[in-house]
Write an enzyme that holds these catalytic residues in place. Structure first.
Site, mmCIF file in Angstrom:
data_model
loop_
_atom_site.group_PDB
_atom_site.id
_atom_site.type_symbol
_atom_site.label_atom_id
_atom_site.label_comp_id
_atom_site.label_asym_id
_atom_site.label_seq_id
_atom_site.Cartn_x
_atom_site.Cartn_y
_atom_site.Cartn_z
ATOM 1 N N ASP A 138 3.683 1.150 13.526
ATOM 2 C CA ASP A 138 3.073 -0.177 13.616
ATOM 3 C C ASP A 138 3.931 -1.242 14.284
ATOM 4 O O ASP A 138 3.382 -2.179 14.861
ATOM 5 C CB ASP A 138 2.651 -0.701 12.235
ATOM 6 C CG ASP A 138 1.635 0.192 11.545
ATOM 7 O OD1 ASP A 138 0.854 0.848 12.256
ATOM 8 O OD2 ASP A 138 1.624 0.243 10.315
ATOM 9 N N ASP A 194 0.804 -1.222 0.000
ATOM 10 C CA ASP A 194 0.000 0.000 0.000
ATOM 11 C C ASP A 194 0.837 1.272 0.000
ATOM 12 O O ASP A 194 0.390 2.300 -0.510
ATOM 13 C CB ASP A 194 -0.989 0.005 1.161
ATOM 14 C CG ASP A 194 -0.359 -0.304 2.515
ATOM 15 O OD1 ASP A 194 0.875 -0.461 2.592
ATOM 16 O OD2 ASP A 194 -1.111 -0.399 3.501
#
Length: 731
Positions: free
Chosen positions: A448, A72
């Site tokens: 993350d 992405d």
């Protein structure tokens, strides 16, 4: 999972038109002036092992061992079957084109194995650039590029759908591209130019638009993501000119959004996965259906219907994501659940056309020894989440791969799974430290996946993510310059937001206490030179806090500029600095962070993106990167600053070991001297610069952090937004 830079979508006006064609790679920015490094640099990833959302995997139907992968925010890759690793294909994308590192879709030509196509564009917001299509006739070794007049959204909702790009099954010169807000585009010259074509469903400025394109025989099917559950969401064309809604298609909440589709050429059946939202987040219902294209008969083949309860009484809500058919065995296929947090996602397999299913999770055995961070701080590895990328090797019926929010798992026997991620690095890196002593040459903080201790640059850290506590996203990382064994970190975590280490980052202890605001707005943190004082900032509008007892107690520092990033003097433990972007003022403390006073003023204001760094081994030697406003330096602790004349833009700055015979550390910068935005090194105190990256190694936006190695002259580490940590060494 990758969410950096995501914000609200805005209306896009206009349609696609014929776009200019350029050859890649190309230099971004003005014509080059700085000389390249003599002998060049060798660039590699500091291995972490995936660490981001794999949004698509595509095996070539005609070539054994050939596959492509998309992410992405981190570009595309090609599988090298001989080397057993993924090869990055889009590292040439430069600073000005950072929005093109998100891959919306990819396509291969079954009749021409060397051809591959990529649709690029990360965001559809007004502040993001338009999309582009890359086309290659040598499997991605070289590219040609066509700029579009529409935007694509590879890091927005629906990024795991697809593929939205397809080579027409009747004509290899014709390609189709589905967009989110601008309908359907077609190219009749192999992607060199694109035109909008008529499509039955009307695009909107806020919807999903076309979610997938798939060939079924000589027909092309298109999924439509903006159905209300009663209107059509699947269309087809048999002649490439007219499109119609597919009769009898499923309706209702569980079939609102067609996510992915796969065609079994043996049985002439099209399988479609559905959900009530495009995902990867937000799905709570879904289904799987198949269409026998010869008769038009639809059959529901959903393995398990969402809506039940788990053993502990939790609601078992989820959608369906990936689907892939076995090219060698008629009626054999796999599908994946998605967003199934209560009972954990799985991949189901059927050998009878979907009449019965087996959950591959139920007997799965995982080996994550190559990427230990997948233990998530000590827990057993989970089967995965955000499973929308799912592929089945057309030459090996037992070779299945699926993507998650962090890796790509693969199996060769339908039981034993391991990351098949070698070569893929997708972390959005925020902080870098290269310690002057100790085992590790690098500590990194990322979105993350928190903080990692890199005892080797060529293998994923054996300790995985820093634990006690485990962070999702790191917001701060700081080392005591005179006591490098002492390190502190901050970030988003469920069991505390700050921790300290006295062994250089190998092991961690959470702060005994923390300010209340740390739970909702953890920000950058700094330790002074000897590790006796901590300063913690908590974002715009919040005061800073100080601890003099290793995090056991905290007190508000009222004179600290709210939201500023604290910087410690590397020599004098009583000195801290902070730059207030709202007023363009440098503030300094000479009492170990208890009070701050204003020093230099009028540097710039109103821009939150800047970087203040202190040169190692020198007290009061400060460098301030102000993006296109230039680079400034102070040698008197921030009382005055002078503009550095050798560059016109500076985005991030760091220091490394001095060159032989030099008295000042090597200076590394991401910026522009007079020409190209690139990576530069200076061995003469920023009087002159040498560009050390090249047009093949640009990695989009690289403005977060840069650090030279204090033990190896010439070695530099670069934080990228989607390509992990890149490190370069002279050759």
């Amino acid at each position: 999972m990758s969410t950096y830079h995501l914000s609200r979508r805005s209306v896009l006006a206009g349609t696609a038109a014929v776009a200019a064609v350029v050859s890649l790679p190309s230099i971004q920015g003005r014509a080059a002036a700085a000389s390249p490094a003599k002998g060049g640099y060798r660039w590699r990833n500091a291995v972490q092992g995936g660490t981001g959302f794999i949004s698509g995997v595509l095996f070539h139907p005609s070539v054994r061992g050939l596959a492509y992968l998309r992410t992405d925010i981190g570009g595309a890759y090609r599988w090298d079957d001989h080397r057993d690793r993924w090869i990055p294909l889009t590292d040439h994308i430069g600073w000005d084109d950072w929005n093109l590192l998100g891959v919306e879709a990819m396509a291969v030509d079954p009749a021409h194995p060397d051809r591959v196509y990529l649709a690029l564009g990360t965001y559809t917001q007004s502040w993001a650039g338009n999309g582009a299509v890359l086309r290659s006739q040598d499997r991605g070794a070289t590219w040609q590029r066509t700029d579009l007049t529409v935007k694509l959204g590879a890091n927005e909702d629906g990024r795991g759908c697809g593929e939205r790009l397809l080579v027409d099954p009747r004509d290899s010169d014709t390609l189709w591209l589905g967009t989110r807000h601008d309908g359907l585009l077609r190219s009749t010259d192999r992607g060199a130019s694109w035109q909008a074509v008529s499509f039955p469903a009307a695009p909107s400025a806020t919807g999903q638009g076309i979610t997938l394109l798939v060939a079924a025989g000589r027909s092309v099917y298109a999924g439509w993501g903006d159905s209300d559950g009663t209107s059509a969401n699947l269309y087809r064309t048999a002649d490439g000119a007219t499109w119609e809604a597919v009769p009898g298609q499923p309706a209702g909440t569980a079939a609102r959004v067609p996510v992915r589709a796969a065609y079994d050429r043996h049985t002439r059946e099209l399988y479609v996965t559905y959900a009530n939202a495009p995902g990867p987040n937000g799905q709570s219902d879904g289904s799987v259906h198949k269409l026998r294209v010869s008769s038009g008969k639809w059959t529901e083949v959903t393995p398990v219907k969402p809506g039940g309860t788990t053993a502990d009484g939790s609601a078992d809500s989820f959608g369906y994501g990936g689907v892939a058919v076995d090219a060698r065995r008629p009626g054999t296929l796999v599908v994946s659940t998605n967003n199934r947090w209560a009972d954990i996602d799985t991949v189901f397999r059927s050998t009878d056309g979907g009449r019965t299913w087996t959950s591959l999770k139920d007997r799965a055995v995982f080996d994550v020894s190559e990427t230990p961070y997948l233990n998530w701080g000590g827990d057993e590895p989970k089967f995965g989440w955000w499973i929308q990328a799912l592929a089945l090797d057309p030459y090996d019926s037992r070779h299945v791969v699926y993507g998650t929010g962090a890796t790509l798992y693969g199996t060769r026997d339908l039981k034993h799974w391991a990351p098949q991620i070698r070569g893929v690095e997708e972390a959005s890196v925020r902080q870098l430290i290269s310690p002057p002593t100790g085992t590790a040459h690098l500590l990194s903080g990322s979105g993350d996946i928190g903080v990692m201790y890199h005892e080797r640059l060529t293998a994923s850290p054996s300790r995985g993510m820093a634990s006690n506590p485990v962070f999702g996203t790191a917001t701060g990382l700081s080392l005591a310059a005179a006591k490098p064994s002492y390190v502190v970190r901050a970030g988003w975590g469920d069991h505390g937001n700050g921790a300290w280490s006295d062994d250089g980052g190998k092991t961690w202890t959470p702060f005994e206490a923390q300010p209340d605001v740390a739970r909702t707005a953890p920000g950058p943190i700094a330790t002074n030179a000897d590790g006796s004082v901590l300063l913690w900032s908590f974002g715009t509008g919040n005061p800073g806090y100080r601890s003099g007892d290793n995090g056991a107690g905290w007190s508000e520092v009222t004179s600290f500029p709210k939201g500023a990033t604290p910087v410690a003097d590397p020599v004098d433990p009583t000195r801290f600095y902070a730059f207030d972007t709202t007023t363009g003022t440098l503030h300094a403390s000479t009492d170990s962070g208890k009070t701050f006073t204003a020093r230099a003023t009028g540097l710039t204001s109103g821009d939150t993106e800047f970087q203040l760094v202190a040169a190692p081994g020198r007290s009061g030697d400060l460098w301030l990167s102000l993006k296109w406003n230039g680079l400034y330096r102070s040698t008197d602790g921030g009382a005055t600053f002078s503009k550095v004349a050798s560059c016109w833009a500076s985005y991030t700055l760091g220091f490394g070991k001095a060159a032989e015979g030099a008295a000042y550390p090597a200076v590394y910068m991401v910026g522009s001297t007079e020409t190209v935005t690139g990576v530069y090194r200076s061995d003469d105190e920023a009087k002159t610069w040498t560009r050390i990256n090249d047009d093949r190694h640009q990695w989009g936006w690289i403005g977060a952090a840069i650090a030279g190695d204090p033990r190896v002259h010439g070695r530099v580490y670069i934080a990228t937004n989607g390509r992990g940590v890149q490190y370069g060494e002279p050759v």
